[in-house]
Design a protein around this motif. Sequence first.
Motif, PDB file in Angstrom:
ATOM      1  N   PRO A  64       3.716  -7.056   9.338  1.00  0.00           N
ATOM      2  CA  PRO A  64       4.963  -7.256   8.590  1.00  0.00           C
ATOM      3  C   PRO A  64       5.070  -8.625   7.932  1.00  0.00           C
ATOM      4  O   PRO A  64       5.772  -8.764   6.924  1.00  0.00           O
ATOM      5  N   ASN A  65       4.403  -9.636   8.490  1.00  0.00           N
ATOM      6  CA  ASN A  65       4.466 -10.981   7.916  1.00  0.00           C
ATOM      7  C   ASN A  65       3.297 -11.294   7.000  1.00  0.00           C
ATOM      8  O   ASN A  65       3.188 -12.403   6.471  1.00  0.00           O
ATOM      9  N   ASP A  66       2.413 -10.342   6.837  1.00  0.00           N
ATOM     10  CA  ASP A  66       1.261 -10.529   5.952  1.00  0.00           C
ATOM     11  C   ASP A  66       1.753 -10.648   4.510  1.00  0.00           C
ATOM     12  O   ASP A  66       2.638  -9.897   4.084  1.00  0.00           O
ATOM     13  N   PRO A  67       1.201 -11.579   3.728  1.00  0.00           N
ATOM     14  CA  PRO A  67       1.634 -11.739   2.331  1.00  0.00           C
ATOM     15  C   PRO A  67       1.515 -10.458   1.513  1.00  0.00           C
ATOM     16  O   PRO A  67       2.337 -10.213   0.620  1.00  0.00           O
ATOM     17  N   TYR A  68       0.507  -9.644   1.808  1.00  0.00           N
ATOM     18  CA  TYR A  68       0.351  -8.390   1.065  1.00  0.00           C
ATOM     19  C   TYR A  68       1.489  -7.422   1.380  1.00  0.00           C
ATOM     20  O   TYR A  68       2.023  -6.750   0.485  1.00  0.00           O
ATOM     21  N   THR A  69       1.872  -7.345   2.654  1.00  0.00           N
ATOM     22  CA  THR A  69       2.991  -6.481   3.036  1.00  0.00           C
ATOM     23  C   THR A  69       4.285  -6.963   2.404  1.00  0.00           C
ATOM     24  O   THR A  69       5.076  -6.162   1.875  1.00  0.00           O
ATOM     25  N   VAL A  91       0.074  -1.430   3.734  1.00  0.00           N
ATOM     26  CA  VAL A  91      -1.094  -1.975   3.038  1.00  0.00           C
ATOM     27  C   VAL A  91      -2.283  -1.938   3.985  1.00  0.00           C
ATOM     28  O   VAL A  91      -2.172  -2.332   5.153  1.00  0.00           O
ATOM     29  N   TYR A  92      -3.413  -1.457   3.489  1.00  0.00           N
ATOM     30  CA  TYR A  92      -4.653  -1.536   4.242  1.00  0.00           C
ATOM     31  C   TYR A  92      -5.411  -2.782   3.804  1.00  0.00           C
ATOM     32  O   TYR A  92      -5.643  -2.986   2.612  1.00  0.00           O
ATOM     33  N   ASN A  93      -5.771  -3.616   4.769  1.00  0.00           N
ATOM     34  CA  ASN A  93      -6.540  -4.824   4.476  1.00  0.00           C
ATOM     35  C   ASN A  93      -8.005  -4.471   4.233  1.00  0.00           C
ATOM     36  O   ASN A  93      -8.895  -4.822   5.000  1.00  0.00           O
ATOM     37  N   PHE A 110      -4.300  -0.073  -0.854  1.00  0.00           N
ATOM     38  CA  PHE A 110      -5.386  -0.911  -0.368  1.00  0.00           C
ATOM     39  C   PHE A 110      -5.286  -2.317  -0.973  1.00  0.00           C
ATOM     40  O   PHE A 110      -4.875  -2.484  -2.125  1.00  0.00           O
ATOM     41  N   LYS A 111      -5.711  -3.297  -0.188  1.00  0.00           N
ATOM     42  CA  LYS A 111      -5.685  -4.696  -0.615  1.00  0.00           C
ATOM     43  C   LYS A 111      -6.408  -4.889  -1.951  1.00  0.00           C
ATOM     44  O   LYS A 111      -5.945  -5.634  -2.812  1.00  0.00           O
ATOM     45  N   GLY A 112      -7.548  -4.217  -2.116  1.00  0.00           N
ATOM     46  CA  GLY A 112      -8.326  -4.367  -3.348  1.00  0.00           C
ATOM     47  C   GLY A 112      -7.543  -3.978  -4.585  1.00  0.00           C
ATOM     48  O   GLY A 112      -7.688  -4.611  -5.645  1.00  0.00           O
ATOM     49  N   LEU A 113      -6.709  -2.968  -4.492  1.00  0.00           N
ATOM     50  CA  LEU A 113      -5.879  -2.563  -5.616  1.00  0.00           C
ATOM     51  C   LEU A 113      -4.839  -3.631  -5.921  1.00  0.00           C
ATOM     52  O   LEU A 113      -4.588  -3.957  -7.086  1.00  0.00           O
ATOM     53  N   MET A 114      -4.259  -4.214  -4.878  1.00  0.00           N
ATOM     54  CA  MET A 114      -3.239  -5.243  -5.082  1.00  0.00           C
ATOM     55  C   MET A 114      -3.836  -6.513  -5.664  1.00  0.00           C
ATOM     56  O   MET A 114      -3.182  -7.214  -6.443  1.00  0.00           O
ATOM     57  N   ASP A 115      -5.085  -6.813  -5.307  1.00  0.00           N
ATOM     58  CA  ASP A 115      -5.755  -7.980  -5.876  1.00  0.00           C
ATOM     59  C   ASP A 115      -6.033  -7.794  -7.360  1.00  0.00           C
ATOM     60  O   ASP A 115      -6.047  -8.760  -8.126  1.00  0.00           O
TER      61      ASP A 115
END
Length: 251
Positions: A64-69, A91-93, A110-115
Amino acid sequence: MKRIASILFILCGMSTLTTAQIDPRLIQAGIDAISSITITDKQIAEYSRQAVRQMDAKYPVAGPNDPYTQRLNRIVARHRNVGGIPINYKVYNVKDVNAFATADGSVRVFKGLMDLMTDAEILSVIGHEIGHVANKDSRDAMKAALRRSAIRNGLASRSGAVGELARSQIGAAADYFAGAKFSRDQETEADDYSYAFLKRYGYPVIPLATAFEKLSKQGGGNVPAFLSTHPDSRTRAQRIRERARRDGLAR
């Protein structure tokens, strides 16, 4: 109803055989065929929840505290319930460029999509995935998969070349390609849903096109594996841009 009766007739005919005489794959074929007709939306949602739990256990989930989340939560803050369907996001890391949705309202990014994408582009992908949920694509895909499984198991129960083919990787590949056109139709409908979703909430629609354009450039021009059965990304982007121009939302 006639199809169910025909299947039951075949299965009842099997009851005159001993258990040792019945190929388990033939029994499974009958079960799959009946299930493809009788399965309910509630059952499919439950199967989806079970599948998502397995996926969540398989992939590292951002906390929950992950920047991606936190970023994803900001993007989807207005869209926790769509069309009466409660949506849950995670979000999957993982570096893969991917996203998916299931019939129970689970959306995984997925993290890759958000990047790769801007917030607006991610939202357009989210709109697309919500479209799959709203259009009940998981239900239709599961029914189609059960029908194909029934045919494959029925063939695999036979002896000789036909049975060997159905049991082989070629048989599995044929099953995959049998669903490809169905998947393309679903993707086009989900694109239309996302476009309408963005327009309805006052978001720009062009990020849906730029998202596809970015996907088309992945891997030196090859789209990510999860898009392999989908319409060409560049064609999808062009279609969105042309529609936006007709609607006066782009030049």
